[in-house]
Structure formats: C-alpha cells, structure tokens
Write a protein that holds these residues in place. Structure first.
Motif, PDB file in Angstrom:
ATOM      1  N   ILE A  90       0.850  -1.259  -0.223  1.00 30.86           N
ATOM      2  CA  ILE A  90       0.132  -0.012   0.003  1.00 30.86           C
ATOM      3  C   ILE A  90       1.135   1.225  -0.080  1.00 30.86           C
ATOM      4  O   ILE A  90       0.716   2.264  -0.822  1.00 30.86           O
ATOM      5  N   LEU A 109       2.205   1.931  -3.335  1.00 33.47           N
ATOM      6  CA  LEU A 109       1.463   2.161  -4.409  1.00 33.47           C
ATOM      7  C   LEU A 109       1.111   3.597  -4.125  1.00 33.47           C
ATOM      8  O   LEU A 109       1.013   4.506  -5.121  1.00 33.47           O
ATOM      9  N   HIS A 154      -7.826   3.551  -1.661  1.00 29.25           N
ATOM     10  CA  HIS A 154      -9.008   2.545  -2.416  1.00 29.25           C
ATOM     11  C   HIS A 154      -8.426   1.102  -2.401  1.00 29.25           C
ATOM     12  O   HIS A 154      -9.406   0.323  -2.291  1.00 29.25           O
ATOM     13  N   CYS A 155      -7.300   1.059  -2.833  1.00 32.15           N
ATOM     14  CA  CYS A 155      -6.590  -0.432  -2.800  1.00 32.15           C
ATOM     15  C   CYS A 155      -6.698  -1.257  -1.347  1.00 32.15           C
ATOM     16  O   CYS A 155      -7.115  -2.372  -1.090  1.00 32.15           O
ATOM     17  N   ARG A 156      -6.535  -0.171  -0.393  1.00 41.44           N
ATOM     18  CA  ARG A 156      -6.561  -0.922   1.059  1.00 41.44           C
ATOM     19  C   ARG A 156      -7.863  -1.193   1.387  1.00 41.44           C
ATOM     20  O   ARG A 156      -8.144  -2.432   1.949  1.00 41.44           O
ATOM     21  N   THR A 180     -10.580  -2.070  -0.663  1.00 39.49           N
ATOM     22  CA  THR A 180     -10.883  -3.392  -1.606  1.00 39.49           C
ATOM     23  C   THR A 180     -10.109  -4.544  -0.773  1.00 39.49           C
ATOM     24  O   THR A 180     -10.903  -5.633  -0.515  1.00 39.49           O
TER      25      THR A 180
END
Length: 252
Positions: A55, A58, A69-71, A73
């Motif tokens: 994260i 990224l 947003h990735c976290r 998800t």
C-alpha cells in the motif's frame, strides 16, 4: 473447508440391529478446529504478505487516494473470506445437530409414550447428550462450543414443539404431555448446568417457543379434575383482579 466437511460427513454414523444413531467423533471436532484455524490465520497471512508495504509503495507510485482505495478493497476481500469461513463452521455445527436430531426425537417420543412403564429412554437421552457434548466440550474452543450448545438446544426445542403438535393432532392422552413436560424440565436443567458462568442464558435464545411449549404441556398434561380446578382458579383470579364491576354486582 468444503473438502474437510465432505471427508467427515459420513463419520460417526453407527447402526446396530436395534438402532441407528450418530455419535460425535474426534474427526468432526478436528475438522471444525481446522476450519477455525484457517479463519484465524487469514489476517496474519495477509500481514505476512506485506500488504502495508505494498500500500505504501502504491501511494508513492500512484497517489495516496489510489492506495487508500486499494486498502479498502483488500480489507473487504479479507473480511468476506473470514465471514465465509465462519459460515462454514456454523454449517458444520448445524450438521452435527441435525445428525443428532433423529436419536433425540426417538428418545423423546419413546420416553413420552412409555415413561410410566419403567423404561429408561429419558436416561438414555441424557446419556446420549452428555457423551456427545463432553466430546465437543473437550475438543472445541469455548466460542464454538457455546455456539454448538445454542444450536443443539434450538433443534431440541423445535423437536419438542413438533412432538407436542403431533400429539395434539393424534389426541394423545394427558400422560403423554405430562411425561414430555417432565423431560423438558430435565433438559432445561441439564443445559442450564452446562452453561459457563456469565454466558448468555440458553433459554433466552428461544424467544416465545419455550414458554409456549411449557403452556401447552401444562394444559394438556392435566387430567379432568385438574383442568376443572384450573378453570375455577382462573375465574377466581379474574374476580380478584377486577377494579370495577362493569356488568353490575351480585350481593349474597
């Protein structure tokens, strides 16, 4: 989880010339514990994969918002995985209770039919429950054992209610319901005694079912003289509870 559940599905089923019954085995407990271990390992496994480092990289490569947003998800995926495994554990516990239900029903039915003939069906029921719950208690962690107790007690209550309804449809004699009533009290004491101190009372999980069963068994377990006395006592209580005489007074 599905493979482990499939492997133990036929274990514990025994059959003799007298009866068929299910007995909880160590394999069942091991399957439940293994699936629970998978549930407990999901979050540590994700940490070992270095999710936080990914994260962070990224965020440096794209943007902090993309990383967040990735976290979110990944957290959602992880939460769904944990919930799926929890549901599989509950499925196995439900299966254990379902497999025990036929023997419980048979002991309850035969005990209600024959309790006045010096049979030992109630004792056999208590022994059957005690043996299986002892294995579960010794093998499962406290949370899963508490869930098992709740599920089994729920199944037992539904079986009892079904027997009462069938007894009413078939116009069973009062001693049938009186015998069931005695057995119900024995079972309530047994499960209450098996609860851990400070845990939620099992009887409270049944809502209106147990009080309804209790009322039906009390009412239909009475003989004619007791029923007449019950009616007179109810009428007397109504008279005592009256605040005003809407229909007038009769003085003798």
């Amino acid at each position: 989880a599905d493979i482990m559940a499939l492997k133990v599905d036929k274990m514990g089923d025994t059959e003799t010339v007298y009866e068929k019954k299910f007995e909880v085995t160590n394999e069942w407990c091991l399957a439940i514990n293994n699936i629970d271990y998978v549930r407990q390992s999901i979050q540590p496994f994700v940490k070992e994969l270095g999710m936080e480092d990914i994260i962070k990289r990224l965020a440096d490569f794209r943007s902090p918002s993309a990383a967040e947003h990735c976290r979110d998800t990944l957290q959602l995926v992880m939460d769904n995985a944990v919930e799926t495994v929890k549901n599989k554990i509950l499925d196995l516990l439900e299966t254990v209770a379902d497999k025990m239900s036929p023997s419980v029903r048979r002991f309850l039915m035969e005990g209600a039919e024959l309790a006045d003939q010096e049979n030992n069906y109630v004792d056999r029921l208590m022994q059957y429950l005690d043996e299986n719950l002892t294995i579960l208690s010794s093998q499962l962690n406290p949370d899963n054992f508490d869930r098992t107790l709740t599920i089994i007690f729920d199944k037992l209550s539904r079986i009892m209610f079904d027997l009462v309804e069938n007894g009413l449809e078939k116009r069973k004699p009062p001693n049938f319901f009186a015998n069931l009533h005695k057995t119900l009290h024995v079972l309530m004491g047994f499960f209450h005694q098996g609860e851990k101190e400070g845990s939620q009372h099992l009887l409270q999980t049944q809502g209106e079912m147990l009080p309804r069963i209790e009322r039906l068994l009390t009412l239909h377990g009475m003989d004619t003289a007791d029923l007449i006395m019950q009616v007179h006592q109810a009428r007397l209580q109504e008279q005592r509870d009256m605040v005003s005489a809407a229909d007038g007074l009769l003085t003798v």
